[in-house]
Design a protein around this motif. Sequence first.
Motif, PDB file in Angstrom:
ATOM      1  N   VAL A   1       0.824  51.574  21.329  1.00 33.43           N
ATOM      2  CA  VAL A   1      -1.031  51.952  20.485  1.00 33.43           C
ATOM      3  C   VAL A   1      -1.140  50.377  19.275  1.00 33.43           C
ATOM      4  CG1 VAL A   1      -1.363  53.143  18.766  1.00 33.43           C
ATOM      5  CG2 VAL A   1      -0.771  53.952  20.947  1.00 33.43           C
TER       6      VAL A   1
ATOM      7  N   ARG B   1       0.293  47.272  20.886  1.00 34.45           N
ATOM      8  CA  ARG B   1      -0.267  46.563  21.483  1.00 34.45           C
ATOM      9  C   ARG B   1      -2.153  46.523  21.730  1.00 34.45           C
ATOM     10  NH1 ARG B   1       2.712  44.142  25.969  1.00 34.45           N
ATOM     11  NH2 ARG B   1       4.507  44.170  24.525  1.00 34.45           N
TER      12      ARG B   1
ATOM     13  N   MET C   1      -2.148  50.995   6.901  1.00 36.21           N
ATOM     14  CA  MET C   1      -1.362  51.820   7.189  1.00 36.21           C
ATOM     15  C   MET C   1       0.087  51.944   6.908  1.00 36.21           C
ATOM     16  SD  MET C   1       1.902  49.281   9.729  1.00 36.21           S
ATOM     17  CE  MET C   1       0.309  49.178  11.157  1.00 36.21           C
TER      18      MET C   1
ATOM     19  N   ALA D   1       4.502  50.817   9.115  1.00 38.24           N
ATOM     20  CA  ALA D   1       4.916  49.635   8.691  1.00 38.24           C
ATOM     21  C   ALA D   1       6.628  49.316   9.031  1.00 38.24           C
ATOM     22  CB  ALA D   1       4.600  48.999   7.862  1.00 38.24           C
TER      23      ALA D   1
ATOM     24  N   PHE E   1       8.380  44.467  15.924  1.00 37.70           N
ATOM     25  CA  PHE E   1       6.615  44.295  16.869  1.00 37.70           C
ATOM     26  C   PHE E   1       5.553  44.325  14.726  1.00 37.70           C
ATOM     27  CE2 PHE E   1       2.854  45.058  18.706  1.00 37.70           C
ATOM     28  CZ  PHE E   1       2.662  45.071  19.630  1.00 37.70           C
ATOM     29  N   ALA E   2       5.391  42.481  14.757  1.00 38.30           N
ATOM     30  CA  ALA E   2       4.909  42.667  13.087  1.00 38.30           C
ATOM     31  C   ALA E   2       3.027  42.106  13.442  1.00 38.30           C
ATOM     32  CB  ALA E   2       5.193  41.786  12.564  1.00 38.30           C
ATOM     33  N   MET E   3       2.814  42.645  14.617  1.00 44.19           N
ATOM     34  CA  MET E   3       1.141  42.284  14.937  1.00 44.19           C
ATOM     35  C   MET E   3       0.968  41.070  14.382  1.00 44.19           C
ATOM     36  SD  MET E   3       0.208  46.620  14.289  1.00 44.19           S
ATOM     37  CE  MET E   3      -1.041  46.312  15.065  1.00 44.19           C
ATOM     38  N   ASP E   4       1.177  40.061  13.906  1.00 44.34           N
ATOM     39  CA  ASP E   4       1.116  38.694  13.740  1.00 44.34           C
ATOM     40  C   ASP E   4      -0.606  38.308  14.194  1.00 44.34           C
ATOM     41  OD1 ASP E   4       3.519  38.541  12.884  1.00 44.34           O
ATOM     42  OD2 ASP E   4       3.846  37.783  14.211  1.00 44.34           O
ATOM     43  N   THR E   5      -0.582  38.355  14.258  1.00 42.33           N
ATOM     44  CA  THR E   5      -2.291  38.184  14.728  1.00 42.33           C
ATOM     45  C   THR E   5      -3.770  39.079  13.964  1.00 42.33           C
ATOM     46  OG1 THR E   5      -2.779  39.726  16.925  1.00 42.33           O
ATOM     47  CG2 THR E   5      -1.677  37.416  17.093  1.00 42.33           C
ATOM     48  N   VAL E   6      -3.068  39.998  13.690  1.00 45.13           N
ATOM     49  CA  VAL E   6      -4.412  40.605  13.351  1.00 45.13           C
ATOM     50  C   VAL E   6      -4.076  40.883  11.483  1.00 45.13           C
ATOM     51  CG1 VAL E   6      -5.609  43.038  13.030  1.00 45.13           C
ATOM     52  CG2 VAL E   6      -3.658  42.886  14.200  1.00 45.13           C
TER      53      VAL E   6
ATOM     54  N   THR F   1      -4.670  42.117   7.875  1.00 49.92           N
ATOM     55  CA  THR F   1      -4.564  43.817   6.442  1.00 49.92           C
ATOM     56  C   THR F   1      -5.200  43.401   5.505  1.00 49.92           C
ATOM     57  OG1 THR F   1      -2.291  43.038   6.202  1.00 49.92           O
ATOM     58  CG2 THR F   1      -2.348  44.256   8.574  1.00 49.92           C
ATOM     59  N   ALA F   2      -4.899  45.355   4.969  1.00 51.78           N
ATOM     60  CA  ALA F   2      -5.325  45.287   3.837  1.00 51.78           C
ATOM     61  C   ALA F   2      -5.260  46.817   3.549  1.00 51.78           C
ATOM     62  CB  ALA F   2      -7.180  44.856   3.567  1.00 51.78           C
ATOM     63  N   LEU F   3      -4.994  46.792   1.920  1.00 49.57           N
ATOM     64  CA  LEU F   3      -4.577  48.375   1.526  1.00 49.57           C
ATOM     65  C   LEU F   3      -5.379  48.923   2.213  1.00 49.57           C
ATOM     66  CD1 LEU F   3      -3.043  47.060  -2.033  1.00 49.57           C
ATOM     67  CD2 LEU F   3      -2.163  47.785  -0.113  1.00 49.57           C
TER      68      LEU F   3
ATOM     69  N   ARG G   1       2.656  43.037   4.679  1.00 47.32           N
ATOM     70  CA  ARG G   1       1.780  42.524   5.796  1.00 47.32           C
ATOM     71  C   ARG G   1       1.001  43.570   5.866  1.00 47.32           C
ATOM     72  NH1 ARG G   1      -1.750  39.945   8.963  1.00 47.32           N
ATOM     73  NH2 ARG G   1      -0.094  41.163  10.054  1.00 47.32           N
ATOM     74  N   LEU G   2       1.805  44.236   7.002  1.00 46.24           N
ATOM     75  CA  LEU G   2       1.010  44.950   7.308  1.00 46.24           C
ATOM     76  C   LEU G   2       0.504  46.530   6.506  1.00 46.24           C
ATOM     77  CD1 LEU G   2       3.863  46.008  10.614  1.00 46.24           C
ATOM     78  CD2 LEU G   2       1.365  45.098  10.701  1.00 46.24           C
ATOM     79  N   VAL G   3       1.200  46.908   5.635  1.00 44.25           N
ATOM     80  CA  VAL G   3       0.889  47.939   5.151  1.00 44.25           C
ATOM     81  C   VAL G   3      -0.737  47.507   3.791  1.00 44.25           C
ATOM     82  CG1 VAL G   3       2.165  49.538   4.635  1.00 44.25           C
ATOM     83  CG2 VAL G   3       2.119  47.811   2.621  1.00 44.25           C
ATOM     84  N   GLY G   4      -0.702  45.762   3.927  1.00 42.97           N
ATOM     85  CA  GLY G   4      -2.461  44.657   3.389  1.00 42.97           C
ATOM     86  C   GLY G   4      -1.493  44.393   2.531  1.00 42.97           C
TER      87      GLY G   4
END
Lengths: 125, 311, 137
Positions: A62, A64, A85, A90, A98-103, A105-107, B256-259
């Motif tokens: 998911v 990916r 997220m 996270a 799998f840190a999803m570096d290309t996306v 993010t925001a709170l 970073r993932l949580v923003g």
Amino acid sequence: MSQRGNIPILRVGSNLLTTIHIDLHDTIAEAFQEDVLVAIKNTGAKGLVIDITGLEEVDTYVARILADTGRMAALMGAHTILVGMRAEVAATLVRMGFAMDTVETALDVDDGLAMLQARKALGRK
Amino acid sequence: MNRAVPAPRSLSETLKFDARELNSRRTFFQLSDDDLARLKGLRPFAERHMDDVVEDFYRLILSHPEARRFFPDDETIRRVKRLQRDYFLQLFDGVCDLAYVENRLRVGAAHERIGMAPRWYIGAYRHYLAILLDRITADVPDPAEARASYQSMLRLVGFDMSLAIDAYIAANLDTLGRHQAAIRELSTPVIKVHDHILLLPLVGAIDSERAQQIMEAVLLRVIGEKARAIIIDIAGVPVVDTRVADHLLKTTAAVRLVGGKVILTGISAQVARTIVQLGVDISTMYTVAELSEGIELALGLVGKQISTGAT
Amino acid sequence: MADVVQRWEMPIRTEDDVILVRRKARMLAQERGFDAFATAALTTAASELGRNALVHGGGGGALIEHLADGTRSGIRITFVDRGPGIADMARVLAGGYSTARSLGLGLSGTRRLVEEFDIESAPGAGTKVVICKWTRY
């Protein structure tokens, strides 16, 4: 908007906002990806906020699909921001490598939309 | 100790001691309704001997120098004697239901609070039974009847003992859990330095377990405070080897993932070397040598700045 | 020694079955006092392994067991499929394979989420993966 899946995609100004609120399995995730791309094509949206506050788990498949959706949207001229997220999601993704570096993010949704606004103001694509 | 007291919850509930468990345990201790009826029949006997039994009991316990430590003054002794009389009479109420269980569990928990380990009250129960055996054989002329009465007492007292030990262990685990939670909190002191900016000064060695706790605490606080940035100062971490560096990078990635964004400060030359040797892409990381620079950087990230001097 | 307190056998024949397995794991984890992080780790692992059994193993089953060792609760999940098996285990566990449905990252990542991880597989003989996670104390 006509959709294959049942995850609503809303138009907010020149951006799209979609909130994933249901347990994803692979077919739903794949349908979601297609719906998002079709919506970008139809609306000419320049930004996309994907809100995953409601997702209690995100596995690598998911994750990916979400990351790929962002890259595909970028090819169509829309910038994607993943928001909301959960902490445990996270931590789990990072532990799996799998840190999803290309996306980007925001709170939360507000922050995500504000970031898209700021990009627009800067005149970036 | 000064601590917020959680909403009262019965011990039976905590220990999942329900009707089914009550039934199962009574069966195991062979504690039947006949036993309870027999004990109820002995109520006049109990009332007659109550004061003597309690006096005897404490004479035995207080004669042991170490056991005596639990009873520092006469006032305490008077109080526990009173409690002991109530306890003694309850054995002859002929009732063994969930309310009885709750009462007995409280006895065990109370012992844990004063640090009285199970060996002491198992020994005390033995004194109790010895005294009761003497009295019952003296009072009941028919040996078969006396024997049956004693058997019933043995069953109920054994049942009581099992409850006291359950409660002691549960209370002990609970204490341990609270201590660990306190240590966890102390080892990740996240401070709010400004709106949307947090600071975590890390002090002491970081192993895998602590690294995981740090990551979890940081993520929860970043989300809870809607923090845009968290400064993690590692000047107080004695050794930053590749494993510690890897943990810090994972925390950075998770935040970073949580923003949010992690700003690492307190980076020594040795740490810089370690991070580069890990082959990490540092272009996306915020790192500075001094904490003060980190705070400035964080303020910049949330769109604020420190004004220098009065204007 | 850990005792098995209760066990549930569930089939894995469709994507919905995978969701049911992961929901059962979540319910049990929450009931047994796993915190949010441990629960997410366990259910995500179940999701990865459930998908592997379905997609790469052509379906199979899951056995969920609630364990107790006196002070802590554990949850053990065994995934079995009768698929082609894994020929190059070392490479898969190193995360080397990256097929469309992420067998490589799935397995190597899953291993880091649980305390116990055991895998048995041979070409043509299917795959069995056992994972176990305990409450913290």
